[in-house]
Scaffold this motif. Structure first.
Motif, PDB file in Angstrom:
ATOM      1  N   ARG A 297       0.829  -1.205   0.000  1.00 53.98           N
ATOM      2  CA  ARG A 297       0.000   0.000   0.000  1.00 53.98           C
ATOM      3  C   ARG A 297       0.862   1.254   0.000  1.00 53.98           C
ATOM      4  O   ARG A 297       0.526   2.253  -0.641  1.00 53.98           O
ATOM      5  N   TRP A 298       1.971   1.214   0.768  1.00 60.94           N
ATOM      6  CA  TRP A 298       2.894   2.355   0.828  1.00 60.94           C
ATOM      7  C   TRP A 298       4.313   1.874   0.547  1.00 60.94           C
ATOM      8  O   TRP A 298       4.672   0.732   0.870  1.00 60.94           O
ATOM      9  N   ASN A 299       5.131   2.736  -0.056  1.00 60.34           N
ATOM     10  CA  ASN A 299       6.537   2.391  -0.280  1.00 60.34           C
ATOM     11  C   ASN A 299       7.496   3.476   0.184  1.00 60.34           C
ATOM     12  O   ASN A 299       8.704   3.378  -0.030  1.00 60.34           O
ATOM     13  N   VAL A 300       6.964   4.531   0.788  1.00 58.73           N
ATOM     14  CA  VAL A 300       7.795   5.582   1.388  1.00 58.73           C
ATOM     15  C   VAL A 300       7.272   5.833   2.797  1.00 58.73           C
ATOM     16  O   VAL A 300       6.054   5.969   2.995  1.00 58.73           O
TER      17      VAL A 300
ATOM     18  N   VAL B 208      17.129   7.732   5.732  1.00 58.02           N
ATOM     19  CA  VAL B 208      17.721   6.585   6.419  1.00 58.02           C
ATOM     20  C   VAL B 208      17.783   5.443   5.402  1.00 58.02           C
ATOM     21  O   VAL B 208      16.756   4.890   5.023  1.00 58.02           O
ATOM     22  N   ASP B 209      18.985   5.135   4.957  1.00 60.45           N
ATOM     23  CA  ASP B 209      19.160   4.136   3.900  1.00 60.45           C
ATOM     24  C   ASP B 209      19.445   2.783   4.539  1.00 60.45           C
ATOM     25  O   ASP B 209      20.571   2.498   4.969  1.00 60.45           O
ATOM     26  N   LEU B 210      18.445   1.916   4.607  1.00 66.54           N
ATOM     27  CA  LEU B 210      18.610   0.608   5.225  1.00 66.54           C
ATOM     28  C   LEU B 210      19.076  -0.449   4.233  1.00 66.54           C
ATOM     29  O   LEU B 210      19.183  -1.624   4.585  1.00 66.54           O
TER      30      LEU B 210
ATOM     31  N   THR C 263      10.975  -4.986   0.675  1.00 65.29           N
ATOM     32  CA  THR C 263      10.031  -4.171  -0.097  1.00 65.29           C
ATOM     33  C   THR C 263      10.671  -2.992  -0.805  1.00 65.29           C
ATOM     34  O   THR C 263       9.999  -2.325  -1.602  1.00 65.29           O
ATOM     35  N   GLY C 264      11.954  -2.703  -0.523  1.00 68.93           N
ATOM     36  CA  GLY C 264      12.573  -1.513  -1.105  1.00 68.93           C
ATOM     37  C   GLY C 264      12.060  -0.232  -0.465  1.00 68.93           C
ATOM     38  O   GLY C 264      12.073   0.836  -1.105  1.00 68.93           O
ATOM     39  N   LEU C 265      11.617  -0.298   0.757  1.00 64.20           N
ATOM     40  CA  LEU C 265      11.051   0.866   1.455  1.00 64.20           C
ATOM     41  C   LEU C 265      12.070   2.002   1.539  1.00 64.20           C
ATOM     42  O   LEU C 265      13.233   1.790   1.865  1.00 64.20           O
ATOM     43  N   ARG C 266      11.589   3.193   1.262  1.00 67.26           N
ATOM     44  CA  ARG C 266      12.398   4.408   1.407  1.00 67.26           C
ATOM     45  C   ARG C 266      11.948   5.128   2.680  1.00 67.26           C
ATOM     46  O   ARG C 266      10.749   5.302   2.903  1.00 67.26           O
ATOM     47  N   ILE C 267      12.909   5.518   3.515  1.00 65.57           N
ATOM     48  CA  ILE C 267      12.578   6.178   4.785  1.00 65.57           C
ATOM     49  C   ILE C 267      13.199   7.561   4.787  1.00 65.57           C
ATOM     50  O   ILE C 267      14.407   7.721   4.554  1.00 65.57           O
ATOM     51  N   GLU C 268      12.377   8.578   5.050  1.00 65.91           N
ATOM     52  CA  GLU C 268      12.828   9.963   5.152  1.00 65.91           C
ATOM     53  C   GLU C 268      12.439  10.504   6.525  1.00 65.91           C
ATOM     54  O   GLU C 268      11.345  10.235   7.027  1.00 65.91           O
ATOM     55  N   THR C 269      13.358  11.254   7.139  1.00 65.73           N
ATOM     56  CA  THR C 269      13.085  11.822   8.459  1.00 65.73           C
ATOM     57  C   THR C 269      13.181  13.340   8.415  1.00 65.73           C
ATOM     58  O   THR C 269      13.901  13.910   7.582  1.00 65.73           O
TER      59      THR C 269
END
Length: 478
Positions: free
Chosen positions: A85-88, A126-128, A114-120
């Motif tokens: 449903r979400w990828n960011v 945050v590159d996991l 999932t290739g999730l992108r995380i922004e803070t």
């Protein structure tokens, strides 16, 4: 015809971004979700700055990421990311997402799958997907957890310091009977406490008192209706007697004024903690001696149940040995109590109001503790002084201690339960609330419904009412 997606610009893949924002604040002191609202605004600013759609926002307000309490919003975010449903994921800081190392590793695995992108907001991306990025996230999470643990230690030390000084903890919940400072008595609520305590001492049930409070629309300090659990907690809590209690232990006098006297609080507490007090859930008795009267054939209790020729009946709850008209039994019992109260010179074996002494209660508590130690020794976990005692010796000790405890509990009960008679007269007894009349009958009388010969008349003579033989042995034998 060309249809333009407002979220897609030429030469970009922004239209593929499906952001979710997770916002959390562990203690909403303002009580209005303002901390969450501030985080949401910051996440929207980040989305605008990065040129992506503003996120769907999922919140956990007033929920800690350090505690073990469920966070429904957090669980919804993880589920939505796993389902595609979400990828960011937009968050204010890594510690807003989790301070638990186990949870952090679950997020790392989810991001890799999932290739999730995380922004803070505070710290950028945050590159996991790289070892360095995962190390950075783990360091931030570890620091956040250390901060939580250190803060918890400071809070615990401060709370103990306040308790030893007799001061309130503070916090968000106002104690009933006091102003938000925890020190100033609120007069209208103090009167409610005194009224409820008087009802308990007079033999009324908490359920009946709660019903009257809610019918009168008297709310708790949080503005919600009363429950039996909440009222009981207020009445047996040492705060209203001017005692400072910390983690269930009385440390001494409190700095705030008491609402009720110590003897009266002790009496109320003795009644509410009496092991013989009926606290089982179920239908509320609606007859005077239901569950009190005994079957003359088997000795079990009689309960209200069934009708005969339009009359409500009492029946043996065990095997339906006996049945008797309810109005007949209630009338005989009421006349017996009224007659006893109306007699000149009637006295009871103990005062109308008495309180178990601290010495009596302390001795009972010591025996209970010793019983638990002997029981532990019998299952292989003895204290040092019981290591060399044989099993037979432990069993003899246990039997002796249990006998002592029965004697002490009986003494405790006899010093507290006569309070049900306080203020009761022959004139006012018939008009008292049912729950209080039941308490008085249960204390004063032994009621037995006698069997009759086949075809015999079941009249007043089949209802045997005598003074309770355990409490009034001389009167019962007369």
């Amino acid at each position: 015809m060309t249809i333009t997606d407002p979220f897609v610009s030429a030469g970009s893949n922004i239209g593929l971004l499906r952001p979710v924002g997770y916002v959390r604040i562990s203690l909403d002191r303002e009580g209005a979700g303002l901390g969450v609202a501030r985080q949401t605004a910051d996440l929207n600013d980040v989305a605008d700055r990065l040129g992506m759609p503003r996120p769907e926002v999922v919140t956990d307000n007033d929920v800690s990421a350090y505690s073990r309490k469920r966070r429904p919003g957090y669980e919804e975010v993880l589920s939505g990311i796993a389902s595609g449903r979400w990828n960011v994921l937009l968050i204010w800081h890594v510690d807003r997402l989790t301070r638990n190392p186990k949870e952090l590793e679950e997020i790392v695995d989810l991001a890799n799958q999932t290739g999730l992108r995380i922004e803070t907001v505070k710290g950028g991306r945050v590159d996991l997907s790289t070892g360095e990025g995962r190390l950075h996230a783990r360091i931030l999470g570890g620091l956040a957890r250390y901060e939580s643990e250190h803060r918890s230690d400071r809070i615990r030390r401060k709370m103990l310091q306040n308790a030893e000084a007799g001061l309130p903890h503070g916090g968000m919940r106002r104690p009933f009977g006091y102003e938000p400072d925890g020190m100033t008595v609120r007069p209208d609520e103090a009167e409610v406490i005194r009224w409820a305590m008087g009802g308990v001492i007079a033999g009324r049930t908490l359920r009946a008192l709660v019903g009257e409070l809610n019918d009168a629309q008297v709310a708790t300090s949080t503005g919600v209706p009363w429950s039996v659990t909440v009222l009981r907690k207020v009445l047996i809590g040492g705060r209203i007697a001017g005692l400072r209690v910390h983690q269930g232990r009385v440390l001494g006098p409190a700095a705030w004024p008491a609402i009720v006297s110590m003897p009266r609080w002790e009496l109320c507490r003795a009644v509410l903690t009496d092991p013989a007090r009926r606290t089982a859930s179920g239908n509320k008795p609606n007859r005077l001696v239901s569950g009190i009267a005994l079957c003359g054939r088997c000795g079990k209790v009689m309960r209200a149940g069934g009708n005969r020729a339009g009359a409500r009946m009492y029946r043996c709850a065990s095997a339906n040995h006996l049945r008797r008209r309810g109005d007949l039994v209630d009338d005989v019992v009421t006349r017996f109590v009224v007659g006893w109260l109306a007699r000149d010179g009637v006295t009871f074996d103990v005062p109308d109001i008495a309180v178990p002494t601290h010495d009596l209660r302390a001795r009972a508590d010591e025996v209970r503790l010793r019983i638990s130690q002997v029981e532990d020794a019998l299952v292989g976990d003895p204290t040092d002084d019981l290591k060399d005692v044989s099993v037979d010796g432990l069993k003899r000790n246990l039997a002796r201690l249990r006998g002592n405890l029965e004697d002490l509990e009986r003494d405790e009960k006899l010093t507290a339960l006569p309070s049900a008679l306080h203020g009761v007269t022959a004139e006012n007894f018939p008009g008292l609330p049912l729950d209080r009349r039941r308490s008085i009958v249960d204390y004063l009388c032994k009621v037995t419904v006698l069997p009759t010969s086949k075809g015999g008349h079941a009249g007043e003579e089949s209802i045997d009412v005598i003074p309770h033989p355990e409490r009034f042995p001389a009167a019962a034998a007369a």
